[in-house]
Motif scaffolding. Structure first.
Motif, PDB file in Angstrom:
ATOM      1  N   HIS A  98       0.759   0.436  -5.592  1.00  0.00           N
ATOM      2  CA  HIS A  98      -0.448   1.199  -5.255  1.00  0.00           C
ATOM      3  C   HIS A  98      -0.695   2.313  -6.270  1.00  0.00           C
ATOM      4  O   HIS A  98      -1.841   2.649  -6.573  1.00  0.00           O
ATOM      5  CB  HIS A  98      -0.307   1.771  -3.851  1.00  0.00           C
ATOM      6  N   TYR A  99       0.361   2.882  -6.793  1.00  0.00           N
ATOM      7  CA  TYR A  99       0.214   3.975  -7.748  1.00  0.00           C
ATOM      8  C   TYR A  99      -0.128   3.472  -9.145  1.00  0.00           C
ATOM      9  O   TYR A  99      -1.012   4.013  -9.805  1.00  0.00           O
ATOM     10  CB  TYR A  99       1.511   4.794  -7.792  1.00  0.00           C
ATOM     11  N   GLN A 157       2.767   9.387  -3.254  1.00  0.00           N
ATOM     12  CA  GLN A 157       1.966   9.858  -4.382  1.00  0.00           C
ATOM     13  C   GLN A 157       2.455  11.206  -4.907  1.00  0.00           C
ATOM     14  O   GLN A 157       2.559  11.379  -6.133  1.00  0.00           O
ATOM     15  CB  GLN A 157       0.485   9.923  -4.031  1.00  0.00           C
ATOM     16  N   GLY A 177      -1.233   3.307   3.680  1.00  0.00           N
ATOM     17  CA  GLY A 177      -1.989   4.334   2.961  1.00  0.00           C
ATOM     18  C   GLY A 177      -1.565   5.731   3.351  1.00  0.00           C
ATOM     19  O   GLY A 177      -1.452   6.628   2.500  1.00  0.00           O
ATOM     20  N   THR A 204       0.814  -1.224   0.000  1.00  0.00           N
ATOM     21  CA  THR A 204       0.000   0.000   0.000  1.00  0.00           C
ATOM     22  C   THR A 204       0.845   1.272   0.000  1.00  0.00           C
ATOM     23  O   THR A 204       0.288   2.357  -0.158  1.00  0.00           O
ATOM     24  CB  THR A 204      -0.946   0.029   1.218  1.00  0.00           C
ATOM     25  N   SER A 205       2.153   1.161   0.151  1.00  0.00           N
ATOM     26  CA  SER A 205       3.000   2.351   0.192  1.00  0.00           C
ATOM     27  C   SER A 205       3.662   2.689  -1.139  1.00  0.00           C
ATOM     28  O   SER A 205       3.878   3.859  -1.429  1.00  0.00           O
ATOM     29  CB  SER A 205       4.116   2.181   1.233  1.00  0.00           C
ATOM     30  N   PHE A 208       1.663   6.419   1.664  1.00  0.00           N
ATOM     31  CA  PHE A 208       1.483   6.630   0.221  1.00  0.00           C
ATOM     32  C   PHE A 208       0.918   8.020  -0.061  1.00  0.00           C
ATOM     33  O   PHE A 208       1.435   8.741  -0.916  1.00  0.00           O
ATOM     34  CB  PHE A 208       0.554   5.559  -0.352  1.00  0.00           C
ATOM     35  N   TRP A 209      -0.155   8.392   0.641  1.00  0.00           N
ATOM     36  CA  TRP A 209      -0.812   9.660   0.327  1.00  0.00           C
ATOM     37  C   TRP A 209       0.022  10.864   0.721  1.00  0.00           C
ATOM     38  O   TRP A 209      -0.065  11.913   0.060  1.00  0.00           O
ATOM     39  CB  TRP A 209      -2.183   9.729   0.990  1.00  0.00           C
ATOM     40  N   THR A 210       0.821  10.772   1.762  1.00  0.00           N
ATOM     41  CA  THR A 210       1.598  11.943   2.192  1.00  0.00           C
ATOM     42  C   THR A 210       2.970  12.028   1.539  1.00  0.00           C
ATOM     43  O   THR A 210       3.461  13.132   1.299  1.00  0.00           O
ATOM     44  CB  THR A 210       1.787  11.960   3.716  1.00  0.00           C
TER      45      THR A 210
END
Length: 145
Positions: free
Chosen positions: A66-67, A137, A129, A61-62, A132-134
């Motif tokens: 995930h991307y 991504q 997650g 998920t990191s 990944f988002w912070t």
């Protein structure tokens, strides 16, 4: 008022720190008793499997999977959840077997494995997650400009 025997005063058990009142037939502290057997393989697996599950779910998920392939990422997370559910099924089955007939079966390790796997899966999803988002991504977006 003088006491004739001062040791008799201190040997009363109802006084704090009294010396007397002990039964001479008490069990010694370091006496041999029935040892509780521990299964070292179960202990090792109950710490290794949840840790591995957390590492895999967090990594999936990191990072790039995930991307670039989010459906594959969530499928792998679903497989991790399936492993957690199977572990919970073993824990319930072991408890049912203990309640039915086998009084010597101890389902403690099954429940410990299930709960630690559940915590590892949840934390892997949340922390992966969040990572990944912070962090990842924005980096992948910048790299793909």
């Amino acid at each position: 008022m003088q006491r004739s025997n001062p040791e008799a005063y201190f040997s009363r058990p109802q006084l704090y720190g009294g010396f007397g009142g002990f039964n001479g037939e008490t069990k010694p502290f370091f006496a041999r008793s029935q040892r509780q057997r521990m299964n070292l393989v179960s202990i090792f697996l109950c710490f290794l499997i949840p840790w591995s599950l957390f590492c895999v779910i967090h990594a999936v998920t990191s990072f790039q999977i995930h991307y670039s392939r989010p459906i594959f990422c969530y499928s792998l997370c679903g497989l991790g959840l399936l492993a957690v559910i199977v572990s919970g099924g073993f824990a319930v089955a072991s408890t049912v077997n203990k309640l039915r007939s086998d009084q010597f079966r101890q389902p403690n390790w099954h429940w410990f494995l299930f709960l630690t796997m559940l915590v590892a899966w949840i934390l892997g999803i949340i922390l992966g997650g969040l990572n990944f988002w912070t962090n990842m991504q924005p980096y992948y977006n910048y790299r793909n400009l």
